[in-house]
Design an enzyme around this catalytic site. Structure first.
Site, PDB file in Angstrom:
ATOM      1  N   GLY A 220       0.827  -1.197   0.000  1.00 47.63           N
ATOM      2  CA  GLY A 220       0.000   0.000   0.000  1.00 47.63           C
ATOM      3  C   GLY A 220       0.863   1.249   0.000  1.00 47.63           C
ATOM      4  O   GLY A 220       2.100   1.178   0.069  1.00 47.63           O
ATOM      5  N   PRO A 221       0.251   2.415  -0.056  1.00 45.71           N
ATOM      6  CA  PRO A 221       1.003   3.674  -0.079  1.00 45.71           C
ATOM      7  C   PRO A 221       1.798   3.880   1.209  1.00 45.71           C
ATOM      8  O   PRO A 221       1.499   3.269   2.247  1.00 45.71           O
ATOM      9  CB  PRO A 221      -0.092   4.739  -0.229  1.00 45.71           C
ATOM     10  CG  PRO A 221      -1.296   4.014  -0.718  1.00 45.71           C
ATOM     11  CD  PRO A 221      -1.197   2.626  -0.165  1.00 45.71           C
ATOM     12  N   PRO A 222       2.808   4.750   1.174  1.00 45.62           N
ATOM     13  CA  PRO A 222       3.571   5.037   2.399  1.00 45.62           C
ATOM     14  C   PRO A 222       2.685   5.664   3.468  1.00 45.62           C
ATOM     15  O   PRO A 222       1.738   6.396   3.178  1.00 45.62           O
ATOM     16  CB  PRO A 222       4.640   6.039   1.916  1.00 45.62           C
ATOM     17  CG  PRO A 222       4.720   5.850   0.444  1.00 45.62           C
ATOM     18  CD  PRO A 222       3.356   5.451  -0.003  1.00 45.62           C
TER      19      PRO A 222
ATOM     20  N   GLY B 179       0.639   2.380   7.762  1.00 49.57           N
ATOM     21  CA  GLY B 179       0.722   1.539   8.958  1.00 49.57           C
ATOM     22  C   GLY B 179       1.265   0.148   8.733  1.00 49.57           C
ATOM     23  O   GLY B 179       1.063  -0.734   9.576  1.00 49.57           O
ATOM     24  N   LYS B 180       1.984  -0.093   7.638  1.00 49.20           N
ATOM     25  CA  LYS B 180       2.468  -1.440   7.330  1.00 49.20           C
ATOM     26  C   LYS B 180       3.509  -1.899   8.349  1.00 49.20           C
ATOM     27  O   LYS B 180       3.445  -3.026   8.860  1.00 49.20           O
ATOM     28  CB  LYS B 180       3.051  -1.471   5.907  1.00 49.20           C
ATOM     29  CG  LYS B 180       2.040  -1.119   4.817  1.00 49.20           C
ATOM     30  CD  LYS B 180       2.612  -1.277   3.437  1.00 49.20           C
ATOM     31  CE  LYS B 180       3.718  -0.294   3.130  1.00 49.20           C
ATOM     32  NZ  LYS B 180       3.235   1.097   3.078  1.00 49.20           N
ATOM     33  N   THR B 181       4.481  -1.051   8.639  1.00 48.77           N
ATOM     34  CA  THR B 181       5.536  -1.446   9.581  1.00 48.77           C
ATOM     35  C   THR B 181       5.008  -1.514  11.008  1.00 48.77           C
ATOM     36  O   THR B 181       5.337  -2.443  11.760  1.00 48.77           O
ATOM     37  CB  THR B 181       6.712  -0.455   9.502  1.00 48.77           C
ATOM     38  OG1 THR B 181       7.211  -0.426   8.158  1.00 48.77           O
ATOM     39  CG2 THR B 181       7.832  -0.878  10.434  1.00 48.77           C
TER      40      THR B 181
ATOM     41  N   SER C  64      -5.136   3.199 -17.858  1.00 52.13           N
ATOM     42  CA  SER C  64      -6.348   3.784 -17.278  1.00 52.13           C
ATOM     43  C   SER C  64      -6.623   5.212 -17.731  1.00 52.13           C
ATOM     44  O   SER C  64      -7.674   5.759 -17.420  1.00 52.13           O
ATOM     45  CB  SER C  64      -6.273   3.740 -15.745  1.00 52.13           C
ATOM     46  OG  SER C  64      -5.212   4.525 -15.267  1.00 52.13           O
TER      47      SER C  64
ATOM     48  N   LYS D 212      -8.172   5.959  -6.100  1.00 56.67           N
ATOM     49  CA  LYS D 212      -8.537   7.020  -7.041  1.00 56.67           C
ATOM     50  C   LYS D 212      -9.695   7.850  -6.512  1.00 56.67           C
ATOM     51  O   LYS D 212      -9.717   9.082  -6.666  1.00 56.67           O
ATOM     52  CB  LYS D 212      -8.884   6.398  -8.398  1.00 56.67           C
ATOM     53  CG  LYS D 212      -7.685   5.773  -9.112  1.00 56.67           C
ATOM     54  CD  LYS D 212      -8.090   5.067 -10.390  1.00 56.67           C
ATOM     55  CE  LYS D 212      -6.860   4.449 -11.068  1.00 56.67           C
ATOM     56  NZ  LYS D 212      -7.210   3.711 -12.300  1.00 56.67           N
TER      57      LYS D 212
END
Length: 677
Positions: free
Chosen positions: A254-256, A259-261, A579, A622
């Site tokens: 996902g985008p920076p 909350g991934k880390t 797109s 989007k």
């Protein structure tokens, strides 16, 4: 110069005495370490070589460093998982807002682990003596195991074909089928089933032969009950640990700033495991992961084993950050090493070049993060379970800021006791005018900036700064003029300029497609750092309009003696993907018909040569980009209706979402009447 004859002896040097002391210390450490059998044998061989090496040469210190590295690895040390589902859910909820699908997947994993930990082991006792079978069944049943008995090897094979067993205890000498034949059959039929040999004719050779054949242990008759209990308990605990450690490799994408880390840290906290994070961004040399062979000068172990050695346990939560940004060059393919590290079928015998001996990584929970999975090599991506981390809506950002970010920043800047409060309207102003992102990093930075300025005010004028409430006016005074404006909603409508929606690894973005026509030689000019797929989309859009010009009240010969120029601003940023086909087609129709395009209408969709609008990816991101830019109407492919229907109502709040199948149906919705001249 003094010469010594061959039979003369000299007193031991100080260096050799030091070498003996080091060798003795290493030998004591090897005995205390309780290393696995093969590793202990390796350490003893290296110790013998170390003792025979002259302390004055470099190989002596290299050998000592190698032995110390072997002893420092956590071969048998691991942490027990905390499988309290309620506690884990409380931790995940307290530290992360939303991300329900991610939390659900983690709780499912913990539920499976809990069921595994509560299972009762199933044992099969095989002996041709009824008294021996009965005694073993009685002892093992009292230990809490489910026990089934068989009178010979053939009967045992039938039981193995009928249901699974965790452990088989078999006599060696039996009629029809002896213990060794049963062992072979068990390994073929159920490779995960452990086998213990029991015999009254025990010899060293028979024990070694049985162990080499695949037996887990060897017990003599008469059986020592305490020894039996200990052996069975050790084998089943080891088997239980291996079952508990098998886990999927999750890839958070996902985008920076989504909350991934931090969710990885929460997983480790919920399980009460150690947490390790290693960034792979820019990694090109596979030796950084796998280490160098000891034949090279300055050889070192790889980062994987180094981090596990520092953690001190062999089952941490190990996060490999930015896995989509690894490189490949002449120094080796780092992605190839990750195949071995992340594949559960291979990582039980991971080979580090420096260690040069298999190390079991099956107990490690590997997590990976990426902004997008498109650049991850296919074989590696196939081993990952991808979990999407979508961007946040304005409402979600507001709640996260009020509940998490602001309290943390007030505490970090020592403002919590000064009565400082940042109101909801101030947070909305920061979100709308000072940030434009899918995640939360810039929002957190801007809140930190407000707190720093408030801290300075508290020192300069404690009376006026103490107890201040930050509202919209205070935000503008502290942060200055707004950094972002709603360009689409605030700009005027123009001929030949349409608004599009695209997806990038940093989240959704809006783009503007500009079309112009001039005298020339029927060339299609494309600028703006466009990729091959995007150029083909522009050519498809032009061909569609040329073949259906009369449907849009356009002169069929509009291309004769003219050039058409299509430009997408921000030319320094590479752009690609299908797109933008719909956006380009409507920009051309706007330019050729002289009808201005509504700037508050944004669209996305791949265009076919017949004018059909094909589905695209990244719909949620989007739509969020449209919200941030002040768009009022979003046009999406009709086949993306499933994506829209699965979204929460707040994501599309304030937007009119139009689903379309063909370009013709959109002309009146996107374009205004022709301008009067």
């Amino acid at each position: 110069m003094v010469f010594f004859r061959k039979n003369e002896t000299t007193a031991p040097s100080k260096g050799s005495a030091v070498g003996d002391e080091a060798g003795d210390a290493l030998q004591e450490a090897i005995e205390r370490a309780q290393l696995p059998g093969a590793v202990a044998a390796l350490a003893r061989r290296e110790l013998e070589r170390f003792r025979q090496t002259d302390p004055s040469i470099p190989e002596h210190s290299l050998g000592q460093a190698y032995l110390e590295f072997i002893l420092s690895l956590p071969w048998r040390h691991y942490t027990d998982d905390n499988l309290d589902l309620a506690r884990a859910e409380k931790i995940l909820t307290a530290e992360h807002y939303g991300l329900n699908h991610v939390k659900e997947r983690i709780l499912e994993f913990l539920a499976v682990q809990t069921l595994r930990s509560h299972q009762t082991f199933h044992l099969l006792v095989v002996d041709d003596e009824k008294i021996a079978r009965t005694n073993l069944e009685y002892v093992l049943t009292k230990e809490g195991y489910r026990v089934q008995t068989a009178a010979n090897g053939l009967e045992a094979v039938k039981w193995l074909a009928r249901e699974p067993f965790d452990l088989v205890l078999t006599d060696l000498k039996m009629e029809k089928m002896d213990g060794r034949q049963l062992l072979d059959a068990a390994k073929r039929m159920a490779p995960d089933t452990e086998v213990v040999m029991i015999t009254g004719f025990a010899t060293v050779d028979s024990a070694v032969e049985a162990l080499q054949q695949g037996a887990a242990h060897y017990l003599p008759k008469p059986v020592d009950i305490e020894e039996l209990r200990r052996v069975v308990r050790q084998i089943l605990e080891r088997k239980k640990h291996l079952q508990m450690t098998r886990s999927p490799v999750l890839c958070f994408t996902g985008p920076p700033g989504t909350g991934k880390t931090s969710i990885g840290r929460s997983i480790a906290e919920a399980l009460e495991r150690r947490f390790i994070r290693v960034s792979l961004a820019g990694l090109r040399d596979e030796a950084e992961l796998r280490g160098h062979r000891r034949t090279y000068v300055g050889a070192m172990p790889g980062r994987i084993l180094n981090e596990i050695r520092r953690a001190g346990v062999n089952n941490p939560v190990f996060m490999l950050d930015e896995i989509d940004k690894i490189g490949q060059e002449f120094r080796g393919d780092a992605a190839g090493v990750l195949l071995e590290i992340l594949d559960p079928e291979q990582n039980a015998r991971f080979m580090d070049h420096y260690l040069d001996h298999p190390f079991d990584l099956s107990g490690v929970i590997f997590l990976t993060t990426a902004n997008g999975v498109e650049t991850i090599p296919g074989p590696l991506r196939d081993r990952l379970e991808v979990i999407q981390f979508p961007g946040y809506t304005e409402g979600e950002k507001l709640r996260i800021a009020l509940s998490y970010l602001i309290p943390r920043q007030l505490k970090a800047h020592s403002l919590a006791r000064h009565g400082v409060a940042i109101g909801e309207e101030a947070v909305r102003r920061i979100i709308r005018d000072y940030t434009r992102e899918a995640g939360l990093r810039n929002l957190d930075r801007e809140i930190a900036t407000v707190c720093r300025k408030l801290a300075r005010l508290c020192l300069q004028d404690p009376k006026t700064a103490g107890g201040v409430r930050v509202d919209e006016r205070v935000v503008e005074r502290l942060l200055g003029l707004r950094k972002f404006s709603h360009e689409s909603a605030e700009s005027e409508n123009r001929v030949g300029v349409t608004t599009g929606l695209v997806w990038t690894e940093f989240g959704g973005e809006i783009i503007f497609v500009e079309a112009g026509i001039m005298r020339g030689g029927q060339q299609l000019i494309l600028t703006g750092s466009l990729g091959q797929v995007l150029q083909e989309s522009a050519q498809t859009a032009l061909s569609f309009i040329r073949s259906h010009a009369e449907d849009f009240d356009i002169d069929p010969d509009f291309f004769s003696g003219r050039d058409i120029h299509i430009h997408i601003p921000s030319g320094g940023i590479p752009k690609d993907g299908p797109s933008a086909g719909l956006t380009i087609a409507l920009a051309l129709i706007s330019m050729l018909s002289g009808r201005p395009a509504r700037r508050e209408v944004a669209m996305t969709g791949e265009l076919s040569l017949s004018g059909r609008i094909l589905p695209v990816h990244g719909i949620r991101e989007k739509i969020l980009a449209a919200q941030r830019a002040g768009i009022r109407t979003v046009i999406l492919p009709g086949r993306n209706a499933v994506d829209v229907g699965s979204m929460a109502p707040e994501i599309t709040e304030g937007l009119e979402v139009v689903l379309a199948e063909e370009v013709r149906a959109l002309v009146e919705r996107v374009l205004l009447p022709p301008q009067k001249r």
